[in-house]
Every structure is written in structure tokens, then in C-alpha cells.
Design a protein around this motif. Structure first.
Motif, PDB file in Angstrom:
ATOM      1  N   ARG A 290     -10.998  19.927 -13.175  1.00 54.43           N
ATOM      2  CA  ARG A 290      -9.771  18.948 -14.130  1.00 54.43           C
ATOM      3  C   ARG A 290     -10.599  18.295 -14.993  1.00 54.43           C
ATOM      4  O   ARG A 290     -11.623  17.914 -14.689  1.00 54.43           O
ATOM      5  N   HIS A 291      -9.690  17.892 -16.135  1.00 56.27           N
ATOM      6  CA  HIS A 291     -10.544  16.840 -17.227  1.00 56.27           C
ATOM      7  C   HIS A 291     -10.801  15.507 -16.196  1.00 56.27           C
ATOM      8  O   HIS A 291     -10.161  15.317 -15.202  1.00 56.27           O
TER       9      HIS A 291
ATOM     10  N   ILE B 228      -4.247  23.073  -6.768  1.00 59.29           N
ATOM     11  CA  ILE B 228      -5.492  22.568  -7.252  1.00 59.29           C
ATOM     12  C   ILE B 228      -6.073  21.785  -5.659  1.00 59.29           C
ATOM     13  O   ILE B 228      -5.255  21.126  -5.145  1.00 59.29           O
TER      14      ILE B 228
ATOM     15  N   CYS C 262      -0.817  18.976 -10.577  1.00 53.81           N
ATOM     16  CA  CYS C 262      -0.934  19.145 -12.145  1.00 53.81           C
ATOM     17  C   CYS C 262       0.348  18.775 -13.138  1.00 53.81           C
ATOM     18  O   CYS C 262       1.565  19.012 -12.608  1.00 53.81           O
ATOM     19  N   LEU C 263       0.070  17.668 -14.076  1.00 55.40           N
ATOM     20  CA  LEU C 263       1.072  17.386 -14.785  1.00 55.40           C
ATOM     21  C   LEU C 263       1.250  17.998 -16.166  1.00 55.40           C
ATOM     22  O   LEU C 263       2.105  17.590 -17.055  1.00 55.40           O
ATOM     23  N   ASN C 264       0.542  18.907 -16.357  1.00 51.56           N
ATOM     24  CA  ASN C 264       0.365  19.851 -17.510  1.00 51.56           C
ATOM     25  C   ASN C 264       0.056  18.999 -18.812  1.00 51.56           C
ATOM     26  O   ASN C 264       0.977  18.784 -19.810  1.00 51.56           O
ATOM     27  N   CYS C 265      -0.787  18.030 -18.535  1.00 48.53           N
ATOM     28  CA  CYS C 265      -0.814  16.775 -19.565  1.00 48.53           C
ATOM     29  C   CYS C 265      -1.762  17.174 -20.784  1.00 48.53           C
ATOM     30  O   CYS C 265      -1.650  16.847 -21.962  1.00 48.53           O
ATOM     31  N   GLY C 266      -2.366  18.499 -20.680  1.00 47.10           N
ATOM     32  CA  GLY C 266      -3.131  19.319 -21.949  1.00 47.10           C
ATOM     33  C   GLY C 266      -4.394  18.723 -21.980  1.00 47.10           C
ATOM     34  O   GLY C 266      -5.049  19.254 -22.902  1.00 47.10           O
ATOM     35  N   ARG C 267      -5.043  17.996 -21.301  1.00 42.77           N
ATOM     36  CA  ARG C 267      -6.402  17.738 -21.283  1.00 42.77           C
ATOM     37  C   ARG C 267      -7.280  18.698 -20.826  1.00 42.77           C
ATOM     38  O   ARG C 267      -8.411  18.662 -21.368  1.00 42.77           O
ATOM     39  N   CYS C 268      -6.815  19.655 -19.922  1.00 42.13           N
ATOM     40  CA  CYS C 268      -7.668  20.835 -19.708  1.00 42.13           C
ATOM     41  C   CYS C 268      -6.588  22.028 -19.511  1.00 42.13           C
ATOM     42  O   CYS C 268      -5.268  21.797 -19.731  1.00 42.13           O
TER      43      CYS C 268
ATOM     44  N   ILE D  58      -5.795  23.797 -17.232  1.00 39.14           N
ATOM     45  CA  ILE D  58      -5.267  24.155 -15.778  1.00 39.14           C
ATOM     46  C   ILE D  58      -3.813  24.102 -15.616  1.00 39.14           C
ATOM     47  O   ILE D  58      -2.969  25.225 -14.912  1.00 39.14           O
ATOM     48  N   GLY D  59      -2.983  23.340 -16.564  1.00 42.99           N
ATOM     49  CA  GLY D  59      -1.492  23.113 -16.739  1.00 42.99           C
ATOM     50  C   GLY D  59      -1.027  24.511 -17.308  1.00 42.99           C
ATOM     51  O   GLY D  59       0.034  25.019 -16.796  1.00 42.99           O
TER      52      GLY D  59
ATOM     53  N   CYS E  83      -8.064  12.986 -15.701  1.00 41.18           N
ATOM     54  CA  CYS E  83      -6.719  13.689 -15.214  1.00 41.18           C
ATOM     55  C   CYS E  83      -5.895  12.744 -14.498  1.00 41.18           C
ATOM     56  O   CYS E  83      -6.372  12.109 -13.472  1.00 41.18           O
ATOM     57  N   PRO E  84      -4.476  12.866 -14.710  1.00 40.47           N
ATOM     58  CA  PRO E  84      -3.833  11.817 -14.249  1.00 40.47           C
ATOM     59  C   PRO E  84      -2.941  12.401 -13.021  1.00 40.47           C
ATOM     60  O   PRO E  84      -2.095  11.731 -12.756  1.00 40.47           O
ATOM     61  N   ALA E  85      -3.321  13.558 -12.701  1.00 39.50           N
ATOM     62  CA  ALA E  85      -2.630  14.450 -11.667  1.00 39.50           C
ATOM     63  C   ALA E  85      -2.519  13.439 -10.053  1.00 39.50           C
ATOM     64  O   ALA E  85      -3.528  12.939  -9.871  1.00 39.50           O
TER      65      ALA E  85
HETATM   66  S1  SF4 Z   1      -3.663  19.550 -17.402  1.00 43.76           S
HETATM   67 FE1  SF4 Z   1      -3.248  19.169 -15.084  1.00 43.76          FE
HETATM   68  S2  SF4 Z   1      -5.141  19.260 -14.083  1.00 43.76           S
HETATM   69 FE2  SF4 Z   1      -5.528  19.103 -16.316  1.00 43.76          FE
HETATM   70  S3  SF4 Z   1      -6.106  17.067 -16.666  1.00 43.76           S
HETATM   71 FE3  SF4 Z   1      -3.736  17.403 -17.329  1.00 43.76          FE
HETATM   72  S4  SF4 Z   1      -2.906  17.224 -15.207  1.00 43.76           S
HETATM   73 FE4  SF4 Z   1      -4.980  17.291 -14.721  1.00 43.76          FE
END
Ligand code: SF4
Length: 256
Positions: free
Chosen positions: A109-110, A148, A124-130, A132-133, A113-115
Motif C-alpha cells: 500500500r501507499h 489485503i 481498501c478505499l480505492n483512494c488512488g494513491r496506489c 491496489i484499489g 494509505c487511509p484504509a
Molecule cells: S488504493 Fe487502497 S490500498 Fe492503495 S492507498 Fe488507497 S486505500 Fe490504500
């Protein structure tokens, strides 16, 4: 026959069996070392069906002998992972998407990551930082389950809860080697992908390999068109781990 002769014959037979076992063990050990050295030099795997059980049985002495001749110890773990992937790849691919389960390590994760941590791992909140979303979303759109994992206990719990028919796991070399051993030992076809850069945070994975395993359709092989488009998509997703916010929003829009 005299008692002394009988004792002598039994002793002789026992000695012969012991000697033959010793010779057989040494031969297996040498074979394991040679195969590992070939893999180290050329990345080629010879006689995979025989090599995997030999390495499973004699991993520690083979690792020790290789260490003595200056070969990095990880080479045996990497060889075991590759052999297990070869052994189970067809079975894994034949499993319908809906019966597959994917486990990613939390270190991918980034760092920001706020998850939150939940009963079923990190959500995962699919925040777009990495990326994984997107991986999670695409896996779930195909019908598979995606987690995860903060540790190996979650993997065991989720397998027990959802009864998948095939498992894909990502982690450092040691985690993948041990995890795939446990999962294959309970009869599940498993695929493991090693992290390219491991550690406790901000790690990286070979996205092309990972995405291909998520997307390869069951029952049939990839057609070349889908394969190329998945290759391109894998590279886009991989770039989310390093790209600027502009590129990021373009890639994320693709999923909407
Ligand atoms: S996309 Fe998901 S796993 Fe990646 S930083 Fe955001 S919340 Fe975390």
C-alpha cells in the motif's frame, strides 16, 4: 544355521541397506545442488517434477552447501517458488474466476494509505494513491475475492471461511515459499508472486505477472488481443505507484 551366522547375515543386510540409503541421499543432495546451480546461472529449471520433492526434502543441506560455495541463499527459495508455480499453474488457470482468491501484503500500500483494518483484512478505499484499489475492483468484477492481508493468520481464516478452489498470493520470498507450501499441502492449486522490492513499507511487485494471473481466463488460453491489452493495462496500474496526480486521475477514470 548357527545363531552367530544369522546375526552376521542380519547385520550385513542392515549395513547394506544403510549404505545404499546413504549413497541415495548423497546423490539426491548432489542433484539438488546441481539443479540449483543451473537455476542460479541460467534461470532454467531442469527436471521440475523430480526437483521439487528433492528440494522440499533436502532444502536446508542444499542451502548450506550453496552458501559454502558463495551462492546467495535465496536462490533455493526462488527455485522452490518457481517450481511450485509451474506445478500448479494449469490447475490454477482452469479454476473459474469466482472460485479464486487473491491475497496482497499490506506493505504494497501507499505509505499514507487511509484504509482501515477490519475482520477481513485491510479494507481498501480505492483512494488512488496506489494501484491496489483497481486490482481489487477488477478482481471482484470478475467474481473473485481479494484481500489485503496484515499477516498469515488472515489467509488461513479466509480460506476456511470462503473455501476457494485456487489461491494467488504475493509476498517476500520467504512468505511466498512458506505460504504456497501450506496452501498446496491442503490440496489447493496456488500461485505465488514475489515482491520485487521487499521490506515493511512501500514495496513493489511485478505487475505484469500479477495482473496476468488475475486476468487469465479459465478453460482457455489468452487470445493475443486480450493479452496485449492486459499488458498495457498492467503497466498503467503499475505506474500508479509512482505517477503524478494527473496520470493517476486518467488511469482511475478508465475504471469508471
Ligand atoms: S488504493 Fe487502497 S490500498 Fe492503495 S492507498 Fe488507497 S486505500 Fe490504500
Amino acid at each position: 544355521m548357527e545363531l552367530q551366522t544369522i546375526v552376521f547375515m542380519v547385520g550385513l543386510g542392515f549395513g547394506a541397506v544403510l549404505l545404499l540409503s546413504l549413497i541415495f541421499g548423497v546423490l539426491l543432495l548432489l542433484l539438488g545442488v546441481v539443479v540449483s546451480l543451473v537455476f542460479f546461472k541460467t534461470r532454467k529449471i531442469i527436471i521440475p517434477n523430480i526437483t521439487l520433492p528433492i528440494l522440499n526434502l533436502l532444502e536446508s543441506p542444499i542451502r548450506f552447501l550453496l552458501w559454502k560455495v558463495g551462492v546467495e541463499e535465496d536462490i533455493v527459495s526462488n527455485l522452490i517458488i518457481d517450481l511450485r508455480n509451474i506445478r500448479y499453474k494449469d490447475q490454477y488457470i482452469k479454476t473459474p474466476y469466482t472460485e479464486r482468491m487473491v491475497f496482497l501484503p499490506q506493505c504494497l500500500r501507499h505509505p499514507k494509505c487511509p484504509a482501515p483494518l477490519t475482520e477481513e483484512g485491510i479494507k481498501c478505499l480505492n483512494c488512488g494513491r496506489c494501484g491496489i484499489g483497481i486490482l481489487k475492483e477488477e478482481t471482484e468484477q470478475l467474481g473473485g475475492r481479494f484481500f489485503i492481508a496484515p499477516g498469515s493468520s488472515l489467509i488461513k481464516r479466509m480460506i476456511k471461511k470462503y473455501h476457494p478452489k485456487a489461491v494467488l498470493g504475493i509476498g517476500c520470498s520467504m512468505e511466498v515459499k512458506e505460504g504456497t507450501a501450506v496452501i498446496s499441502s491442503i490440496g489447493l492449486p496456488v500461485q505465488g508472486v514475489k515482491l520485487l522490492r521487499d521490506g515493511c513499507v512501500d514495496t513493489r511487485v511485478d505487475m505484469i505477472k500479477l495482473y496476468e494471473l488475475i486476468k487469465t481466463p479459465p478453460k482457455q488460453r489468452y487470445n493475443i488481443h486480450d493479452h496485449l491489452s492486459d499488458l498495457k493495462r498492467a503497466m498503467e496500474i503499475a505506474s500508479l505507484w509512482s505517477d503524478t496526480s494527473d496520470t493517476r486521475s486518467k488511469i482511475l477514470k478508465h475504471n469508471k
